[in-house]
Write a protein that holds these residues in place. Structure first.
Motif, mmCIF file in Angstrom:
data_model
loop_
_atom_site.group_PDB
_atom_site.id
_atom_site.type_symbol
_atom_site.label_atom_id
_atom_site.label_comp_id
_atom_site.label_asym_id
_atom_site.label_seq_id
_atom_site.Cartn_x
_atom_site.Cartn_y
_atom_site.Cartn_z
ATOM 1 N N LEU A 81 -11.002 12.403 -6.455
ATOM 2 C CA LEU A 81 -10.125 12.015 -5.357
ATOM 3 C C LEU A 81 -8.645 12.328 -5.606
ATOM 4 N N PRO A 82 -8.065 12.047 -6.766
ATOM 5 C CA PRO A 82 -6.641 12.384 -6.945
ATOM 6 C C PRO A 82 -6.366 13.885 -6.767
ATOM 7 N N TRP A 83 -7.258 14.726 -7.249
ATOM 8 C CA TRP A 83 -7.122 16.169 -7.104
ATOM 9 C C TRP A 83 -7.205 16.560 -5.628
ATOM 10 N N LEU A 84 -8.198 16.021 -4.923
ATOM 11 C CA LEU A 84 -8.350 16.323 -3.496
ATOM 12 C C LEU A 84 -7.174 15.785 -2.686
ATOM 13 N N ALA A 85 -6.658 14.611 -3.058
ATOM 14 C CA ALA A 85 -5.514 14.026 -2.343
ATOM 15 C C ALA A 85 -4.280 14.915 -2.495
ATOM 16 N N THR A 86 -4.090 15.504 -3.659
ATOM 17 C CA THR A 86 -2.966 16.404 -3.880
ATOM 18 C C THR A 86 -3.088 17.642 -3.001
ATOM 19 N N ALA A 127 3.042 10.026 1.759
ATOM 20 C CA ALA A 127 2.531 10.792 0.621
ATOM 21 C C ALA A 127 2.589 9.957 -0.658
ATOM 22 N N ALA A 128 3.670 9.215 -0.832
ATOM 23 C CA ALA A 128 3.801 8.366 -2.023
ATOM 24 C C ALA A 128 2.734 7.272 -2.027
ATOM 25 N N LEU A 129 2.465 6.687 -0.857
ATOM 26 C CA LEU A 129 1.415 5.668 -0.772
ATOM 27 C C LEU A 129 0.050 6.273 -1.073
ATOM 28 N N ALA A 130 -0.213 7.453 -0.528
ATOM 29 C CA ALA A 130 -1.487 8.119 -0.800
ATOM 30 C C ALA A 130 -1.623 8.402 -2.292
ATOM 31 N N ALA A 134 -4.509 6.774 -4.652
ATOM 32 C CA ALA A 134 -5.374 7.649 -5.448
ATOM 33 C C ALA A 134 -5.238 7.339 -6.937
ATOM 34 N N GLU A 135 -4.005 7.092 -7.381
ATOM 35 C CA GLU A 135 -3.759 6.745 -8.781
ATOM 36 C C GLU A 135 -4.460 5.429 -9.132
ATOM 37 N N GLU A 136 -4.332 4.454 -8.262
ATOM 38 C CA GLU A 136 -4.938 3.140 -8.513
ATOM 39 C C GLU A 136 -6.464 3.243 -8.516
ATOM 40 N N VAL A 137 -7.030 4.018 -7.600
ATOM 41 C CA VAL A 137 -8.488 4.213 -7.572
ATOM 42 C C VAL A 137 -8.933 4.876 -8.868
ATOM 43 N N GLY A 138 -8.121 5.792 -9.385
ATOM 44 C CA GLY A 138 -8.445 6.460 -10.643
ATOM 45 C C GLY A 138 -8.473 5.534 -11.846
ATOM 46 N N THR A 139 -7.803 4.376 -11.757
ATOM 47 C CA THR A 139 -7.793 3.431 -12.888
ATOM 48 C C THR A 139 -8.970 2.468 -12.861
ATOM 49 N N LEU A 183 -5.738 -2.819 -4.664
ATOM 50 C CA LEU A 183 -5.142 -1.723 -3.904
ATOM 51 C C LEU A 183 -4.036 -2.217 -2.979
ATOM 52 N N ARG A 184 -4.246 -3.384 -2.352
ATOM 53 C CA ARG A 184 -3.187 -3.951 -1.508
ATOM 54 C C ARG A 184 -1.944 -4.218 -2.343
ATOM 55 N N GLY A 185 -2.133 -4.738 -3.548
ATOM 56 C CA GLY A 185 -0.999 -4.994 -4.442
ATOM 57 C C GLY A 185 -0.269 -3.712 -4.805
ATOM 58 N N ALA A 186 -1.039 -2.644 -5.072
ATOM 59 C CA ALA A 186 -0.432 -1.354 -5.417
ATOM 60 C C ALA A 186 0.345 -0.794 -4.228
ATOM 61 N N VAL A 187 -0.205 -0.933 -3.034
ATOM 62 C CA VAL A 187 0.477 -0.443 -1.826
ATOM 63 C C VAL A 187 1.744 -1.247 -1.586
ATOM 64 N N LYS A 188 1.652 -2.559 -1.719
ATOM 65 C CA LYS A 188 2.828 -3.415 -1.508
ATOM 66 C C LYS A 188 3.906 -3.073 -2.534
ATOM 67 N N GLU A 189 3.479 -2.906 -3.786
ATOM 68 C CA GLU A 189 4.410 -2.564 -4.861
ATOM 69 C C GLU A 189 5.092 -1.225 -4.556
ATOM 70 N N ALA A 190 4.330 -0.249 -4.081
ATOM 71 C CA ALA A 190 4.886 1.070 -3.782
ATOM 72 C C ALA A 190 5.832 0.996 -2.580
ATOM 73 N N SER A 191 5.486 0.179 -1.582
ATOM 74 C CA SER A 191 6.343 0.103 -0.393
ATOM 75 C C SER A 191 7.608 -0.722 -0.649
ATOM 76 N N ASP A 192 7.557 -1.619 -1.629
ATOM 77 C CA ASP A 192 8.748 -2.417 -1.982
ATOM 78 C C ASP A 192 9.737 -1.620 -2.834
ATOM 79 N N ALA A 193 9.198 -0.581 -3.507
ATOM 80 C CA ALA A 193 10.041 0.187 -4.426
ATOM 81 C C ALA A 193 11.045 1.037 -3.696
#
Length: 193
Positions: A81-86, A127-130, A134-139, A183-193
Motif C-alpha cells: 500500500l505505501p508504494w501504491l499510494a506514492t 497527500a500528507a494525510l494519505a 499509509a505509513e501508519e498502516v505499514g506499522t 489511524l484516527r489518532g495519526a490523522v488528527k496528529e497529522a492535521s494538527d501539525a
C-alpha cells in the motif's frame, strides 16, 4: 503447525509473494494485489482530485504504472500500500496539472468538474494525510493489517473476515476498533501539525 498459524504465515507474506510473482509476469498475482488495494488507492485518488471519474482514471493509471514498475521493485516492509499510494499521488498530481492545462486552453476557461475548493495547500494536506495513513498502516502487525485490508478496504463483514483469517469474530471486531482508533489518532496528529 496449526491452521491458525498457517493462515497467519500466509497473511504475513501475501503482498511480498504477490509482488514477486507479479514481477515475474504472473497476472493472477497482480490481480490479487489489485483486489486488495483498489479501494484504498481509489479513496486516496478521490481525496486529491475530488471528482469520482478522475479518481477512477487515476486508480487505473496507478495500477498500470505499478505493473510496469514491478520488475524493479524491492518492497519495503510487507505491505504494497505505501508504494501504491506514492504512485497514486503522482498520478493524481499529473491529472490535476492536466486539468489545469486543459482549462487554460478552453475558450471559456471554466471547468465545472474542477472542485472550487481544491487549492495547492489542500492537495498537499490531502497527500500528507494519505502518506500518514499509509505509513501508519505499514506499522501495523500482520494480523491487524490483514484485518484492516479485509474489513476497511474490501468491505468484509467481521464474521467473513474472521473465517478468512481463522480467528474469532471478537478478535476481528476488537483489533479493527483499535486499528481505527490508531489511524484516527495519526490523522488528527497529522492535521494538527
Amino acid at each position: 503447525m496449526r491452521d491458525t498459524e498457517r493462515k497467519q504465515d500466509a497473511v504475513q507474506t501475501s503482498d511480498q509473494r504477490w509482488v514477486a510473482q507479479a514481477a515475474a509476469g504472473d497476472e493472477s498475482a497482480f490481480r490479487e494485489l489489485y483486489r486488495s488495494y483498489v479501494r484504498p488507492v481509489y479513496w486516496i485518488a478521490h481525496g486529491i482530485v475530488g471528482a469520482p471519474a478522475d479518481a477512477e482514471d487515476v486508480t487505473q493509471e496507478t495500477f498500470v504504472t505499478a505493473w510496469r514498475k514491478l520488475p524493479g521493485l524491492e518492497l519495503q516492509g510487507e505491505s504494497a500500500l505505501p508504494w501504491l499510494a506514492t504512485i497514486c499521488r503522482f498520478q493524481a498530481a499529473n491529472r490535476l496539472r492536466q486539468r489545469r492545462r486543459d482549462q487554460a486552453h478552453t475558450a471559456d476557461g471554466v471547468d465545472e468538474t474542477l472542485p472550487a475548493t481544491v487549492s495547492v495547500e489542500e492537495q498537499v494536506i490531502t497527500a500528507a494525510l494519505a502518506d500518514r495513513i499509509a505509513e501508519e498502516v505499514g506499522t501495523l502487525g500482520e494480523l491487524d493489517r490483514e484485518i484492516f485490508r479485509l474489513c476497511a478496504a474490501e468491505g468484509y463483514a467481521y464474521q467473513a473476515a474472521a473465517e478468512q483469517l481463522g480467528v474469532s469474530h471478537a478478535i476481528v471486531r476488537n483489533r479493527l476498533s483499535r486499528v481505527r482508533t490508531q489511524l484516527r489518532g495519526a490523522v488528527k496528529e497529522a492535521s494538527d501539525a
